[in-house]
Scaffold this motif. Sequence first.
Motif, PDB file in Angstrom:
ATOM      1  N   GLY A 180       0.797  -1.216   0.000  1.00 15.50           N
ATOM      2  CA  GLY A 180       0.000   0.000   0.000  1.00 15.50           C
ATOM      3  C   GLY A 180       0.829   1.265   0.000  1.00 15.50           C
ATOM      4  N   THR A 181       2.022   1.207  -0.565  1.00 16.81           N
ATOM      5  CA  THR A 181       2.895   2.379  -0.579  1.00 16.81           C
ATOM      6  C   THR A 181       3.907   2.241  -1.710  1.00 16.81           C
ATOM      7  OG1 THR A 181       4.334   3.754   0.816  1.00 16.81           O
ATOM      8  CG2 THR A 181       4.619   1.370   0.983  1.00 16.81           C
ATOM      9  N   MET A 182       4.624   3.321  -1.981  1.00 12.25           N
ATOM     10  CA  MET A 182       5.706   3.284  -2.956  1.00 12.25           C
ATOM     11  C   MET A 182       6.912   2.574  -2.342  1.00 12.25           C
ATOM     12  SD  MET A 182       4.367   4.835  -5.575  1.00 12.25           S
ATOM     13  CE  MET A 182       5.768   5.211  -6.651  1.00 12.25           C
ATOM     14  N   VAL A 183       7.614   1.806  -3.170  1.00  4.18           N
ATOM     15  CA  VAL A 183       8.811   1.109  -2.699  1.00  4.18           C
ATOM     16  C   VAL A 183       9.952   1.339  -3.688  1.00  4.18           C
ATOM     17  CG1 VAL A 183       7.548  -0.678  -1.447  1.00  4.18           C
ATOM     18  CG2 VAL A 183       8.107  -1.027  -3.865  1.00  4.18           C
ATOM     19  N   PRO A 184      11.185   1.357  -3.216  1.00  8.48           N
ATOM     20  CA  PRO A 184      12.328   1.496  -4.129  1.00  8.48           C
ATOM     21  C   PRO A 184      12.658   0.164  -4.784  1.00  8.48           C
ATOM     22  CG  PRO A 184      13.096   1.388  -1.871  1.00  8.48           C
ATOM     23  CD  PRO A 184      11.601   1.374  -1.805  1.00  8.48           C
ATOM     24  N   VAL A 185      12.797   0.183  -6.100  1.00  5.59           N
ATOM     25  CA  VAL A 185      13.144  -1.015  -6.851  1.00  5.59           C
ATOM     26  C   VAL A 185      14.502  -0.815  -7.500  1.00  5.59           C
ATOM     27  CG1 VAL A 185      12.540  -2.412  -8.875  1.00  5.59           C
ATOM     28  CG2 VAL A 185      10.755  -1.698  -7.275  1.00  5.59           C
ATOM     29  N   ILE A 186      15.376  -1.808  -7.353  1.00  9.70           N
ATOM     30  CA  ILE A 186      16.676  -1.797  -8.006  1.00  9.70           C
ATOM     31  C   ILE A 186      16.486  -2.353  -9.415  1.00  9.70           C
ATOM     32  CG2 ILE A 186      19.078  -2.529  -7.896  1.00  9.70           C
ATOM     33  CD1 ILE A 186      18.133  -0.840  -5.499  1.00  9.70           C
ATOM     34  N   ASP A 187      16.763  -1.539 -10.434  1.00  8.44           N
ATOM     35  CA  ASP A 187      16.599  -1.960 -11.829  1.00  8.44           C
ATOM     36  C   ASP A 187      17.869  -2.654 -12.313  1.00  8.44           C
ATOM     37  OD1 ASP A 187      14.053  -0.738 -12.030  1.00  8.44           O
ATOM     38  OD2 ASP A 187      14.995   1.202 -12.448  1.00  8.44           O
ATOM     39  N   THR A 188      17.690  -3.760 -13.034  1.00  5.29           N
ATOM     40  CA  THR A 188      18.828  -4.498 -13.576  1.00  5.29           C
ATOM     41  C   THR A 188      18.548  -4.889 -15.023  1.00  5.29           C
ATOM     42  OG1 THR A 188      18.033  -6.715 -12.951  1.00  5.29           O
ATOM     43  CG2 THR A 188      19.276  -5.481 -11.282  1.00  5.29           C
ATOM     44  N   GLU A 189      19.591  -5.328 -15.705  1.00 10.43           N
ATOM     45  CA  GLU A 189      19.429  -5.845 -17.061  1.00 10.43           C
ATOM     46  C   GLU A 189      20.589  -6.778 -17.385  1.00 10.43           C
ATOM     47  OE1 GLU A 189      21.382  -2.575 -20.029  1.00 10.43           O
ATOM     48  OE2 GLU A 189      19.485  -1.994 -19.126  1.00 10.43           O
ATOM     49  N   VAL A 190      20.352  -7.654 -18.361  1.00  5.86           N
ATOM     50  CA  VAL A 190      21.389  -8.574 -18.787  1.00  5.86           C
ATOM     51  C   VAL A 190      21.341  -8.698 -20.311  1.00  5.86           C
ATOM     52  CG1 VAL A 190      19.989 -10.699 -18.681  1.00  5.86           C
ATOM     53  CG2 VAL A 190      22.455 -10.832 -18.248  1.00  5.86           C
ATOM     54  N   THR A 191      22.502  -8.924 -20.893  1.00  2.92           N
ATOM     55  CA  THR A 191      22.624  -9.145 -22.338  1.00  2.92           C
ATOM     56  C   THR A 191      23.485 -10.393 -22.564  1.00  2.92           C
ATOM     57  OG1 THR A 191      24.638  -7.804 -22.531  1.00  2.92           O
ATOM     58  CG2 THR A 191      22.517  -6.659 -22.787  1.00  2.92           C
ATOM     59  N   PHE A 192      23.641 -10.756 -23.815  1.00  5.16           N
ATOM     60  CA  PHE A 192      24.490 -11.893 -24.160  1.00  5.16           C
ATOM     61  C   PHE A 192      25.897 -11.685 -23.609  1.00  5.16           C
ATOM     62  CE2 PHE A 192      27.745 -13.549 -27.066  1.00  5.16           C
ATOM     63  CZ  PHE A 192      27.497 -14.904 -26.957  1.00  5.16           C
ATOM     64  N   GLY A 193      26.392 -10.475 -23.680  1.00  2.00           N
ATOM     65  CA  GLY A 193      27.759 -10.210 -23.258  1.00  2.00           C
ATOM     66  C   GLY A 193      27.983 -10.282 -21.763  1.00  2.00           C
ATOM     67  N   SER A 194      26.936 -10.031 -20.973  1.00  2.00           N
ATOM     68  CA  SER A 194      27.116 -10.019 -19.517  1.00  2.00           C
ATOM     69  C   SER A 194      26.591 -11.281 -18.831  1.00  2.00           C
ATOM     70  CB  SER A 194      26.419  -8.794 -18.911  1.00  2.00           C
ATOM     71  OG  SER A 194      25.026  -8.826 -19.127  1.00  2.00           O
ATOM     72  N   PHE A 195      25.799 -12.082 -19.509  1.00  2.00           N
ATOM     73  CA  PHE A 195      25.175 -13.252 -18.889  1.00  2.00           C
ATOM     74  C   PHE A 195      26.218 -14.279 -18.467  1.00  2.00           C
ATOM     75  CE2 PHE A 195      23.028 -17.493 -19.642  1.00  2.00           C
ATOM     76  CZ  PHE A 195      22.330 -17.495 -18.447  1.00  2.00           C
ATOM     77  N   MET A 196      26.046 -14.779 -17.235  1.00  2.00           N
ATOM     78  CA  MET A 196      26.922 -15.820 -16.694  1.00  2.00           C
ATOM     79  C   MET A 196      26.059 -16.979 -16.212  1.00  2.00           C
ATOM     80  SD  MET A 196      29.726 -13.538 -14.551  1.00  2.00           S
ATOM     81  CE  MET A 196      28.475 -12.889 -13.419  1.00  2.00           C
ATOM     82  N   PRO A 197      25.843 -18.008 -17.033  1.00  2.00           N
ATOM     83  CA  PRO A 197      24.978 -19.117 -16.615  1.00  2.00           C
ATOM     84  C   PRO A 197      25.486 -19.820 -15.380  1.00  2.00           C
ATOM     85  CG  PRO A 197      26.224 -19.672 -18.607  1.00  2.00           C
ATOM     86  CD  PRO A 197      26.446 -18.216 -18.354  1.00  2.00           C
ATOM     87  N   ALA A 198      24.553 -20.260 -14.550  1.00  2.00           N
ATOM     88  CA  ALA A 198      24.921 -20.934 -13.298  1.00  2.00           C
ATOM     89  C   ALA A 198      25.366 -22.363 -13.584  1.00  2.00           C
ATOM     90  CB  ALA A 198      23.734 -20.933 -12.364  1.00  2.00           C
TER      91      ALA A 198
END
Length: 203
Positions: free
Chosen positions: A185-203
């Motif tokens: 019931g309020t505004m919350v801070p969200v951390i925005d992220t993104e991934v691309t082919f160059g940065s992806f590190m599969p587990a």
Amino acid sequence: MSALALPQRSQRSALLPTRSLDFASQPTIRTPRQTLRKLKPEDQYRIAAAMQDIRVVRMLTSVPVPYASDDALDWIRLWEAGEINGWAYAITFDGGALEGCITIEWRDAGDRTGWHLGYWLSPSHWGDGYMTEAVSALVERFIGRMMGETLYAGAIADNPASLKVQDKLGFQVTGTSDVYSHSRGTMVPVIDTEVTFGSFMPA
């Protein structure tokens, strides 16, 4: 859980992607411990039950409150009707009962218009690496299919477990957003992220 995730009452994007993901033909994805299968109508009950758990719903900003099985069924029907561009999976351990959800869908979101990742998992399975395993498998399949695309994600700032999943897989923090949380019931801070082919590190 990804903060901008699911399950929500979605509508078809006004800005269509140049390349699409089709729910009707999405592939089943298998990992060493999980099977990610297409959502089906009977999943409505387990989705609705999970949305009654404050530990889950408080991390999902767009989930309507209250949330009933009919809401979950409506959401699944939107996928089935092709009203949402993307893939929607039930996280299972044997292809059977749903233990969580993970989706990639196209959203109109200003300078983050594009493909967005969302996910949640039943608290009974937290802490065992299942979410990292599922997200890694889906992102790897997405990147293989949509080479060159950026995949957006994020998490509420007080959800370090979700941010840790993203960090392990190479998602880069790009900023913060203030988003309204229906469950809080309020505004919350969200951390925005993104991934691309160059940065992806599969587990």
